[in-house]
Design a protein around this motif. Sequence first.
Motif, PDB file in Angstrom:
ATOM      1  N   ILE A 184       5.806  -3.354 -14.888  1.00  0.00           N
ATOM      2  CA  ILE A 184       4.905  -2.702 -13.951  1.00  0.00           C
ATOM      3  C   ILE A 184       3.629  -3.549 -13.862  1.00  0.00           C
ATOM      4  O   ILE A 184       2.995  -3.829 -14.867  1.00  0.00           O
ATOM      5  CB  ILE A 184       4.547  -1.279 -14.418  1.00  0.00           C
ATOM      6  N   ASN A 185       3.300  -3.951 -12.667  1.00  0.00           N
ATOM      7  CA  ASN A 185       2.066  -4.688 -12.451  1.00  0.00           C
ATOM      8  C   ASN A 185       0.913  -3.690 -12.572  1.00  0.00           C
ATOM      9  O   ASN A 185       0.852  -2.700 -11.847  1.00  0.00           O
ATOM     10  CB  ASN A 185       2.095  -5.339 -11.071  1.00  0.00           C
ATOM     11  N   VAL A 186      -0.009  -3.962 -13.486  1.00  0.00           N
ATOM     12  CA  VAL A 186      -1.102  -3.032 -13.756  1.00  0.00           C
ATOM     13  C   VAL A 186      -1.983  -2.853 -12.521  1.00  0.00           C
ATOM     14  O   VAL A 186      -2.432  -1.745 -12.230  1.00  0.00           O
ATOM     15  CB  VAL A 186      -1.942  -3.526 -14.961  1.00  0.00           C
ATOM     16  N   ALA A 187      -2.208  -3.920 -11.764  1.00  0.00           N
ATOM     17  CA  ALA A 187      -3.044  -3.813 -10.570  1.00  0.00           C
ATOM     18  C   ALA A 187      -2.400  -2.889  -9.544  1.00  0.00           C
ATOM     19  O   ALA A 187      -3.084  -2.070  -8.923  1.00  0.00           O
ATOM     20  CB  ALA A 187      -3.279  -5.194  -9.968  1.00  0.00           C
ATOM     21  N   VAL A 188      -1.096  -2.990  -9.365  1.00  0.00           N
ATOM     22  CA  VAL A 188      -0.389  -2.122  -8.412  1.00  0.00           C
ATOM     23  C   VAL A 188      -0.453  -0.676  -8.890  1.00  0.00           C
ATOM     24  O   VAL A 188      -0.703   0.238  -8.104  1.00  0.00           O
ATOM     25  CB  VAL A 188       1.066  -2.585  -8.224  1.00  0.00           C
ATOM     26  N   LEU A 189      -0.261  -0.468 -10.165  1.00  0.00           N
ATOM     27  CA  LEU A 189      -0.327   0.881 -10.729  1.00  0.00           C
ATOM     28  C   LEU A 189      -1.714   1.490 -10.530  1.00  0.00           C
ATOM     29  O   LEU A 189      -1.841   2.644 -10.099  1.00  0.00           O
ATOM     30  CB  LEU A 189       0.032   0.854 -12.215  1.00  0.00           C
ATOM     31  N   LEU A 190      -2.766   0.715 -10.800  1.00  0.00           N
ATOM     32  CA  LEU A 190      -4.123   1.229 -10.609  1.00  0.00           C
ATOM     33  C   LEU A 190      -4.408   1.495  -9.132  1.00  0.00           C
ATOM     34  O   LEU A 190      -5.079   2.480  -8.797  1.00  0.00           O
ATOM     35  CB  LEU A 190      -5.149   0.255 -11.174  1.00  0.00           C
ATOM     36  N   ALA A 191      -3.911   0.641  -8.250  1.00  0.00           N
ATOM     37  CA  ALA A 191      -4.116   0.854  -6.813  1.00  0.00           C
ATOM     38  C   ALA A 191      -3.455   2.153  -6.367  1.00  0.00           C
ATOM     39  O   ALA A 191      -4.034   2.915  -5.579  1.00  0.00           O
ATOM     40  CB  ALA A 191      -3.570  -0.326  -6.023  1.00  0.00           C
ATOM     41  N   ILE A 192      -2.276   2.428  -6.865  1.00  0.00           N
ATOM     42  CA  ILE A 192      -1.577   3.672  -6.522  1.00  0.00           C
ATOM     43  C   ILE A 192      -2.366   4.876  -7.038  1.00  0.00           C
ATOM     44  O   ILE A 192      -2.544   5.873  -6.329  1.00  0.00           O
ATOM     45  CB  ILE A 192      -0.139   3.664  -7.075  1.00  0.00           C
ATOM     46  N   ILE A 193      -2.874   4.770  -8.257  1.00  0.00           N
ATOM     47  CA  ILE A 193      -3.660   5.862  -8.838  1.00  0.00           C
ATOM     48  C   ILE A 193      -4.915   6.111  -8.002  1.00  0.00           C
ATOM     49  O   ILE A 193      -5.282   7.256  -7.721  1.00  0.00           O
ATOM     50  CB  ILE A 193      -4.012   5.560 -10.307  1.00  0.00           C
ATOM     51  N   VAL A 194      -5.586   5.031  -7.583  1.00  0.00           N
ATOM     52  CA  VAL A 194      -6.798   5.179  -6.770  1.00  0.00           C
ATOM     53  C   VAL A 194      -6.480   5.882  -5.455  1.00  0.00           C
ATOM     54  O   VAL A 194      -7.189   6.806  -5.047  1.00  0.00           O
ATOM     55  CB  VAL A 194      -7.453   3.802  -6.518  1.00  0.00           C
ATOM     56  N   VAL A 195      -5.418   5.458  -4.793  1.00  0.00           N
ATOM     57  CA  VAL A 195      -5.049   6.071  -3.514  1.00  0.00           C
ATOM     58  C   VAL A 195      -4.746   7.562  -3.710  1.00  0.00           C
ATOM     59  O   VAL A 195      -5.210   8.408  -2.938  1.00  0.00           O
ATOM     60  CB  VAL A 195      -3.847   5.344  -2.879  1.00  0.00           C
ATOM     61  N   LEU A 196      -3.998   7.887  -4.742  1.00  0.00           N
ATOM     62  CA  LEU A 196      -3.667   9.299  -4.987  1.00  0.00           C
ATOM     63  C   LEU A 196      -4.908  10.123  -5.305  1.00  0.00           C
ATOM     64  O   LEU A 196      -5.050  11.259  -4.844  1.00  0.00           O
ATOM     65  CB  LEU A 196      -2.645   9.411  -6.119  1.00  0.00           C
TER      66      LEU A 196
ATOM     67  N   ALA B 135     -12.021  -1.015 -12.906  1.00  0.00           N
ATOM     68  CA  ALA B 135     -10.966  -1.712 -13.664  1.00  0.00           C
ATOM     69  C   ALA B 135     -10.044  -2.470 -12.715  1.00  0.00           C
ATOM     70  O   ALA B 135      -9.653  -3.615 -12.990  1.00  0.00           O
ATOM     71  CB  ALA B 135     -10.172  -0.709 -14.495  1.00  0.00           C
ATOM     72  N   LEU B 136      -9.715  -1.867 -11.588  1.00  0.00           N
ATOM     73  CA  LEU B 136      -8.879  -2.536 -10.587  1.00  0.00           C
ATOM     74  C   LEU B 136      -9.579  -3.793 -10.075  1.00  0.00           C
ATOM     75  O   LEU B 136      -8.956  -4.840  -9.928  1.00  0.00           O
ATOM     76  CB  LEU B 136      -8.567  -1.583  -9.438  1.00  0.00           C
ATOM     77  N   GLY B 137     -10.874  -3.700  -9.829  1.00  0.00           N
ATOM     78  CA  GLY B 137     -11.636  -4.859  -9.369  1.00  0.00           C
ATOM     79  C   GLY B 137     -11.656  -5.972 -10.390  1.00  0.00           C
ATOM     80  O   GLY B 137     -11.518  -7.151 -10.045  1.00  0.00           O
ATOM     81  N   VAL B 138     -11.826  -5.627 -11.656  1.00  0.00           N
ATOM     82  CA  VAL B 138     -11.838  -6.639 -12.715  1.00  0.00           C
ATOM     83  C   VAL B 138     -10.478  -7.314 -12.840  1.00  0.00           C
ATOM     84  O   VAL B 138     -10.390  -8.524 -13.052  1.00  0.00           O
ATOM     85  CB  VAL B 138     -12.255  -6.002 -14.062  1.00  0.00           C
ATOM     86  N   ILE B 139      -9.418  -6.553 -12.660  1.00  0.00           N
ATOM     87  CA  ILE B 139      -8.069  -7.127 -12.750  1.00  0.00           C
ATOM     88  C   ILE B 139      -7.783  -8.025 -11.552  1.00  0.00           C
ATOM     89  O   ILE B 139      -7.184  -9.091 -11.692  1.00  0.00           O
ATOM     90  CB  ILE B 139      -7.019  -6.011 -12.861  1.00  0.00           C
ATOM     91  N   LEU B 140      -8.213  -7.627 -10.358  1.00  0.00           N
ATOM     92  CA  LEU B 140      -7.930  -8.408  -9.149  1.00  0.00           C
ATOM     93  C   LEU B 140      -8.819  -9.634  -8.992  1.00  0.00           C
ATOM     94  O   LEU B 140      -8.424 -10.600  -8.351  1.00  0.00           O
ATOM     95  CB  LEU B 140      -8.082  -7.533  -7.906  1.00  0.00           C
TER      96      LEU B 140
ATOM     97  N   THR C  32      -7.481 -13.263  -9.616  1.00  0.00           N
ATOM     98  CA  THR C  32      -6.214 -13.607  -8.974  1.00  0.00           C
ATOM     99  C   THR C  32      -6.457 -14.261  -7.614  1.00  0.00           C
ATOM    100  O   THR C  32      -7.564 -14.237  -7.084  1.00  0.00           O
ATOM    101  CB  THR C  32      -5.349 -12.347  -8.761  1.00  0.00           C
ATOM    102  N   ASP C  33      -5.419 -14.862  -7.053  1.00  0.00           N
ATOM    103  CA  ASP C  33      -5.521 -15.459  -5.727  1.00  0.00           C
ATOM    104  C   ASP C  33      -5.887 -14.404  -4.684  1.00  0.00           C
ATOM    105  O   ASP C  33      -6.680 -14.666  -3.783  1.00  0.00           O
ATOM    106  CB  ASP C  33      -4.203 -16.137  -5.333  1.00  0.00           C
ATOM    107  N   LEU C  34      -5.305 -13.220  -4.808  1.00  0.00           N
ATOM    108  CA  LEU C  34      -5.622 -12.134  -3.885  1.00  0.00           C
ATOM    109  C   LEU C  34      -7.101 -11.763  -3.984  1.00  0.00           C
ATOM    110  O   LEU C  34      -7.780 -11.611  -2.972  1.00  0.00           O
ATOM    111  CB  LEU C  34      -4.752 -10.905  -4.174  1.00  0.00           C
ATOM    112  N   GLY C  35      -7.606 -11.645  -5.191  1.00  0.00           N
ATOM    113  CA  GLY C  35      -9.011 -11.316  -5.401  1.00  0.00           C
ATOM    114  C   GLY C  35      -9.932 -12.380  -4.837  1.00  0.00           C
ATOM    115  O   GLY C  35     -10.961 -12.076  -4.221  1.00  0.00           O
ATOM    116  N   GLN C  36      -9.587 -13.639  -5.032  1.00  0.00           N
ATOM    117  CA  GLN C  36     -10.395 -14.731  -4.496  1.00  0.00           C
ATOM    118  C   GLN C  36     -10.359 -14.731  -2.972  1.00  0.00           C
ATOM    119  O   GLN C  36     -11.367 -15.001  -2.316  1.00  0.00           O
ATOM    120  CB  GLN C  36      -9.907 -16.077  -5.040  1.00  0.00           C
TER     121      GLN C  36
END
Length: 69
Positions: free
Chosen positions: A4-16, A39-44, A47-51
């Motif tokens: 499980i990608n932690v960033a994807v999991l946190l993004a799903i939690i934020v949306v919910l 935490a999601l911001g720190v993880i992203l 990464t290339d997506l974050g940059q």
Amino acid sequence: MLTINVAVLLAIIVVLRLRRRTEARSRFDEKMTVVIVLALGVILAPTDLGQGIASLLGQLVSGVSQAGQ
């Protein structure tokens, strides 16, 4: 093996969490949402997506500031 990608999991939690009605949130609930988003911001960020997002936002801010002059 399931990974499980932690960033994807946190993004799903934020949306919910953000889909819930505002009236139903307590102060603790709001603070927890802020912590999860940070935490999601720190993880992203590294990464290339974050940059890419940082670059896009930088260009947007630069364009807005130049248009305002």
